[in-house]
Design a protein around this motif. Sequence first.
Motif, PDB file in Angstrom:
ATOM      1  N   THR A 231      28.721 -21.888 -29.758  1.00  0.00           N
ATOM      2  CA  THR A 231      28.593 -21.687 -31.238  1.00  0.00           C
ATOM      3  C   THR A 231      27.643 -20.677 -31.520  1.00  0.00           C
ATOM      4  O   THR A 231      26.587 -20.615 -31.024  1.00  0.00           O
ATOM      5  CB  THR A 231      28.406 -23.193 -31.544  1.00  0.00           C
ATOM      6  OG1 THR A 231      29.332 -24.236 -31.290  1.00  0.00           O
ATOM      7  CG2 THR A 231      28.311 -22.826 -33.346  1.00  0.00           C
ATOM      8  N   LEU A 232      28.229 -19.653 -32.246  1.00  0.00           N
ATOM      9  CA  LEU A 232      27.505 -18.822 -33.061  1.00  0.00           C
ATOM     10  C   LEU A 232      27.026 -19.072 -34.486  1.00  0.00           C
ATOM     11  O   LEU A 232      27.958 -19.394 -35.151  1.00  0.00           O
ATOM     12  CB  LEU A 232      27.955 -17.418 -33.062  1.00  0.00           C
ATOM     13  CG  LEU A 232      28.268 -16.479 -31.857  1.00  0.00           C
ATOM     14  CD1 LEU A 232      28.897 -15.061 -32.043  1.00  0.00           C
ATOM     15  CD2 LEU A 232      27.136 -16.467 -30.928  1.00  0.00           C
TER      16      LEU A 232
ATOM     17  N   ALA B 157      29.438 -11.826 -30.138  1.00  0.00           N
ATOM     18  CA  ALA B 157      30.760 -12.653 -29.859  1.00  0.00           C
ATOM     19  C   ALA B 157      31.487 -12.040 -28.786  1.00  0.00           C
ATOM     20  O   ALA B 157      32.248 -12.601 -27.883  1.00  0.00           O
ATOM     21  CB  ALA B 157      31.505 -12.795 -31.172  1.00  0.00           C
TER      22      ALA B 157
ATOM     23  N   VAL C 207      25.373 -18.106 -37.843  1.00  0.00           N
ATOM     24  CA  VAL C 207      25.025 -16.693 -38.139  1.00  0.00           C
ATOM     25  C   VAL C 207      24.375 -16.790 -39.558  1.00  0.00           C
ATOM     26  O   VAL C 207      24.987 -17.372 -40.328  1.00  0.00           O
ATOM     27  CB  VAL C 207      26.283 -15.716 -38.295  1.00  0.00           C
ATOM     28  CG1 VAL C 207      26.113 -14.098 -38.847  1.00  0.00           C
ATOM     29  CG2 VAL C 207      27.022 -15.726 -36.928  1.00  0.00           C
TER      30      VAL C 207
ATOM     31  N   VAL D 116      34.415 -18.711 -28.184  1.00  0.00           N
ATOM     32  CA  VAL D 116      33.299 -18.412 -29.243  1.00  0.00           C
ATOM     33  C   VAL D 116      33.874 -19.105 -30.692  1.00  0.00           C
ATOM     34  O   VAL D 116      34.804 -18.679 -31.198  1.00  0.00           O
ATOM     35  CB  VAL D 116      32.799 -17.194 -29.383  1.00  0.00           C
ATOM     36  CG1 VAL D 116      31.629 -16.981 -30.472  1.00  0.00           C
ATOM     37  CG2 VAL D 116      32.202 -16.795 -28.074  1.00  0.00           C
ATOM     38  N   ARG D 117      33.079 -19.849 -31.528  1.00  0.00           N
ATOM     39  CA  ARG D 117      33.264 -20.351 -32.906  1.00  0.00           C
ATOM     40  C   ARG D 117      32.088 -19.860 -33.706  1.00  0.00           C
ATOM     41  O   ARG D 117      30.833 -20.096 -33.173  1.00  0.00           O
ATOM     42  CB  ARG D 117      33.431 -21.760 -32.758  1.00  0.00           C
ATOM     43  CG  ARG D 117      33.714 -22.194 -34.160  1.00  0.00           C
ATOM     44  CD  ARG D 117      33.998 -23.673 -34.314  1.00  0.00           C
ATOM     45  NE  ARG D 117      33.232 -24.860 -33.835  1.00  0.00           N
ATOM     46  CZ  ARG D 117      32.522 -25.477 -34.612  1.00  0.00           C
ATOM     47  NH1 ARG D 117      33.020 -25.742 -35.861  1.00  0.00           N
ATOM     48  NH2 ARG D 117      31.647 -26.474 -33.880  1.00  0.00           N
ATOM     49  N   THR D 118      32.394 -19.293 -34.678  1.00  0.00           N
ATOM     50  CA  THR D 118      31.230 -18.816 -35.460  1.00  0.00           C
ATOM     51  C   THR D 118      31.042 -19.791 -36.827  1.00  0.00           C
ATOM     52  O   THR D 118      32.023 -19.931 -37.317  1.00  0.00           O
ATOM     53  CB  THR D 118      31.577 -17.581 -36.082  1.00  0.00           C
ATOM     54  OG1 THR D 118      31.724 -16.346 -34.974  1.00  0.00           O
ATOM     55  CG2 THR D 118      30.671 -16.985 -37.039  1.00  0.00           C
TER      56      THR D 118
ATOM     57  N   VAL E 242      28.957 -20.022 -40.458  1.00  0.00           N
ATOM     58  CA  VAL E 242      28.241 -19.606 -41.360  1.00  0.00           C
ATOM     59  C   VAL E 242      28.255 -20.390 -42.469  1.00  0.00           C
ATOM     60  O   VAL E 242      28.964 -20.840 -43.212  1.00  0.00           O
ATOM     61  CB  VAL E 242      28.864 -18.288 -42.121  1.00  0.00           C
ATOM     62  CG1 VAL E 242      28.030 -17.903 -43.018  1.00  0.00           C
ATOM     63  CG2 VAL E 242      29.138 -17.330 -40.900  1.00  0.00           C
TER      64      VAL E 242
ATOM     65  N   ALA F 143      26.983 -10.328 -35.356  1.00  0.00           N
ATOM     66  CA  ALA F 143      27.410 -11.310 -34.715  1.00  0.00           C
ATOM     67  C   ALA F 143      28.921 -10.985 -33.945  1.00  0.00           C
ATOM     68  O   ALA F 143      29.384 -11.505 -33.074  1.00  0.00           O
ATOM     69  CB  ALA F 143      28.131 -12.396 -35.705  1.00  0.00           C
ATOM     70  N   GLN F 144      29.468  -9.678 -34.295  1.00  0.00           N
ATOM     71  CA  GLN F 144      30.687  -9.214 -33.724  1.00  0.00           C
ATOM     72  C   GLN F 144      30.110  -8.810 -32.348  1.00  0.00           C
ATOM     73  O   GLN F 144      30.985  -9.190 -31.478  1.00  0.00           O
ATOM     74  CB  GLN F 144      31.211  -8.107 -34.613  1.00  0.00           C
ATOM     75  CG  GLN F 144      31.790  -8.665 -35.837  1.00  0.00           C
ATOM     76  CD  GLN F 144      32.102  -7.407 -36.897  1.00  0.00           C
ATOM     77  OE1 GLN F 144      32.237  -6.441 -36.367  1.00  0.00           O
ATOM     78  NE2 GLN F 144      32.164  -7.620 -38.254  1.00  0.00           N
TER      79      GLN F 144
ATOM     80  N   VAL G  70      22.238 -16.196 -34.538  1.00  0.00           N
ATOM     81  CA  VAL G  70      22.177 -14.654 -34.909  1.00  0.00           C
ATOM     82  C   VAL G  70      21.373 -14.554 -36.189  1.00  0.00           C
ATOM     83  O   VAL G  70      22.154 -14.612 -37.155  1.00  0.00           O
ATOM     84  CB  VAL G  70      23.647 -14.219 -34.942  1.00  0.00           C
ATOM     85  CG1 VAL G  70      24.064 -12.723 -34.923  1.00  0.00           C
ATOM     86  CG2 VAL G  70      24.403 -14.735 -33.426  1.00  0.00           C
TER      87      VAL G  70
END
Length: 297
Positions: free
Chosen positions: A6-7, A26, A9, A36-38, A40, A22-23, A65
């Motif tokens: 998990t990111l 990831a 951000v 990967v899951r982001t 926000v 983040a890009q 991040v």
Amino acid sequence: MTREITLLVNPTAGRGRGAHAAQPAARALRDAGFPVRTLVGEDGLDALRRARAAVDGGTEALIAVGGDGLVSLALQAVAGTTTPLGVIAVGTGNDFARALGLPIRDPARSGRLTARALERGATQGVDLGRVGRKWFGTVLASGFDSRVNDRANRMRWAGGRFTYDLAMVAELAALRPISYRVTLDDRPPRRLEATLIAVGNGPSYGGGMRVCAGAKLDDGLFDVTIVADCTRTTLLRVVPRVYRGTHLNHPKVTVHRARSVTLEAAGVTGYADGEPLGPLPLTAECVRGAVRVLTGG
């Protein structure tokens, strides 16, 4: 099967660097084979809710991040759990990452190091400070520095670093000693007049100001830096030395070590990791090994 990473951000970190960072982070994790899951959040509370849900759901790791503010938020989700924390440091201060020797504002390299740490299971146990139910990783500030923060937060018409510079000038003009009552561990309370007191789990705040230069993240103790009552001229001489940590040799500065610190003073707000904790009195405890951090292997 590898569980999802998990990111978390902060798109506004470092004047917009968070969204761009983040890009590549990831991409580096996916190239290493990690799904990967982001996340926000719509605001801080929503981001924290989502981060805690990811941890409760069994994410392989929570990767922050952003800057110290987002790391602080992530700590609230992972502290005391077995979920490791990764840091892609792209904020303005990045003092938690700096204390760990992690890359600063290099998200692709940070992503690769994080992937390598995940592959090898390379984590480091890190102490955290705790005030009530709030965790912090770097420094609890009180006194002159927290009053600068207070004033900057009230200056809605300004923005960026300029805000803090103006706030510091204004606070220098209004400089006055603060009457503290300080209790370290089970020692008798002390009453003293001071300019500021900083409780360091890590060595720096404010983007490299080494106010508690000797503090270590893995010794189970705070370094408590006390700058005694001093004149504007003396403070202006001391402040530039904080970036090198040489202010600790100044006769107006003393350092103490303790596992628990209680600060009492009227009209003073405590800040930790740059975020407001609330008015003093506050009691901070150093919790050894409260979080596992991915260190790069």
